[in-house]
Design an enzyme around this catalytic site. Structure first.
Site, PDB file in Angstrom:
ATOM      1  N   HIS A 142      -0.429   3.116   2.161  1.00 12.10           N
ATOM      2  CA  HIS A 142       0.139   1.986   1.577  1.00 12.10           C
ATOM      3  C   HIS A 142      -0.257   0.598   2.054  1.00 12.10           C
ATOM      4  O   HIS A 142       0.114  -0.414   1.181  1.00 12.10           O
ATOM      5  CB  HIS A 142       1.481   2.368   1.750  1.00 12.10           C
ATOM      6  N   ASP A 179      -1.205  12.827  -0.477  1.00 13.87           N
ATOM      7  CA  ASP A 179       0.230  12.447  -0.032  1.00 13.87           C
ATOM      8  C   ASP A 179       0.830  12.328  -1.505  1.00 13.87           C
ATOM      9  O   ASP A 179       0.467  12.143  -2.381  1.00 13.87           O
ATOM     10  CB  ASP A 179       0.032  11.292   0.760  1.00 13.87           C
ATOM     11  N   HIS A 181       3.111  10.642  -2.174  1.00 11.48           N
ATOM     12  CA  HIS A 181       3.220   9.089  -2.628  1.00 11.48           C
ATOM     13  C   HIS A 181       1.804   8.477  -3.024  1.00 11.48           C
ATOM     14  O   HIS A 181       1.099   8.769  -2.454  1.00 11.48           O
ATOM     15  CB  HIS A 181       3.780   8.262  -1.308  1.00 11.48           C
ATOM     16  N   ASP A 267       3.877  15.608   2.664  1.00  9.97           N
ATOM     17  CA  ASP A 267       5.047  15.416   2.109  1.00  9.97           C
ATOM     18  C   ASP A 267       5.284  15.819   0.529  1.00  9.97           C
ATOM     19  O   ASP A 267       6.466  15.745   0.062  1.00  9.97           O
ATOM     20  CB  ASP A 267       5.540  13.784   2.240  1.00  9.97           C
TER      21      ASP A 267
END
Length: 368
Positions: A142, A179, A181, A267
């Site tokens: 990120h 991931d 996200h 996740d």
């Protein structure tokens, strides 16, 4: 075949102090354990512990690595960001971006996390290792060049790739981010470039809220080299494998990289507190098998997985172990104690068919 495993106890000592992830503590909101930061050391520490208990550690080339040098960091992050981060770290810690708290010494720990990824990439490229896993913490996908974000303080994968390119100009790399996200930091860094194919499989509308759209394909010289697959909440085992078979593998095959790197978050699992997806340990095992086979076909097996998210202390160790089994070819297993129960939680056949049809629709929109 030799699989490297890069880790360092010091990365488990990264901390954010008293911090609440979404809401201020007070009124009816109780403080959470470990200061309220979902990105805790326990998921990583328990993975390493499980590896030691089963014995799979002995099948891996386990090692640490030095911190990434300032010159490595500066290829991605501007000097004023590095100076501000270092000064605040030396002064006792704080926060520079969104949801990125750190304690005293956080700069050095983040540089070590990037150094683990850097060393994994370097040793795979030089042929010392066939493939590798970097248990990097804090994560990195990120992080923008000048703005840390979502627990990520340095862009670990980009730092590793640009360090490699310093001696290997023209290196073509495919970065697959599974991931849950959106990998907005990696996307932003390579959005204008054609030497790096970035692919993100992520839960639609999770985090960040304003990035990850399928229409975001790159810009300028990078047009067509960024692929987002925003998957519906509730996507499970077969939907993820369908995405691998019908989006990821065709796209990477067409790109013909010299190296494949996976931003490996766990996740998307069934019981992760920060998502509503239904992947299992076997999902990650099979995705790893697919991407390893693809790397063997396209780039002499050159494959590096760099740890990102995953917030279930109970289940991340089993997802990680399954991934390492597939990556290394080890016969040592850690049977998933939740497998039978999680099989019952998978989408019903009509919903699963719909989810796969949505992936097919997006693949057609992407021209794959």
């Amino acid at each position: 075949m030799t699989t490297g495993f890069f880790w360092d106890e010091r990365t488990f000592w990264h901390g954010g102090g008293n911090y609440a992830f979404t809401l201020p503590v007070g009124d009816l909101v109780q403080p959470l354990a470990a200061g309220g930061l979902p990105e805790s050391p326990e998921t990583k520490r328990r993975l390493k512990n499980l590896m030691d208990v089963t014995g799979i550690t002995a099948d891996l080339a386990v090692q640490t690595a030095p911190m990434a040098l300032e010159a490595d960091l500066a290829r991605i992050h501007p000097q004023d960001y590095l100076s501000q981060f270092k000064a605040l770290s030396d002064a006792g810690g704080g926060e520079l971006g969104a949801r990125t708290p750190f304690a005293k010494g956080g700069y050095e720990i983040a540089a070590l996390s990037a150094g683990l990824a850097k060393a994994a990439v370097a040793k795979v490229l030089e042929g010392t290792l066939t493939n590798a896993y970097a248990l990097s913490r804090p994560p990195g996908h990120h992080c923008l060049p000048d703005f840390p974000n979502g627990f990520c303080l340095f862009a670990n994968i980009a730092i590793a790739l640009e360090a490699a390119r310093a001696t290997r100009p023209g290196l073509k790399v495919a970065v697959l981010d599974w991931d849950v996200h959106h990998g907005n930091g990696t996307e932003a860094i390579y959005y204008d470039r054609d030497d790096t194919l970035t692919i993100s499989l992520h839960q639609d509308g999770n985090y960040p809220l304003d990035t990850g759209d399928i229409a975001d394909r790159g810009r300028g010289g990078g047009a067509g080299y960024n692929i987002n697959l925003p998957m519906h909440a509730g996507s499970g085992h077969t939907a993820y494998l369908h995405a691998m078979d019908n989006v990821v593998i065709p796209a990477i095959t067409a790109f013909k990289p010299d190296l494949i790197v996976v931003a490996c978050g766990f996740d998307a699992s069934v019981i992760d507190p920060l998502s509503t997806m239904l992947a299992t340990a076997d999902t990650f095992r099979q995705m790893t098998t697919r991407i390893k086979t693809l790397a063997e076909k396209l780039c002499d097996g050159k494959l590096v997985l760099v740890h990102e998210g995953g917030y279930s202390e109970v289940y991340v160790p089993f997802c990680g172990h399954a991934t390492l089994e597939a990556l290394s070819g080890s016969k040592i297993t850690a049977p998933d104690p939740f497998e039978a129960g999680f099989a019952r939680r998978q989408p019903a056949p009509p919903m699963d068919a719909f989810l796969r049809s949505e992936i097919d629709r997006m693949a057609e929109e992407l021209g794959l």
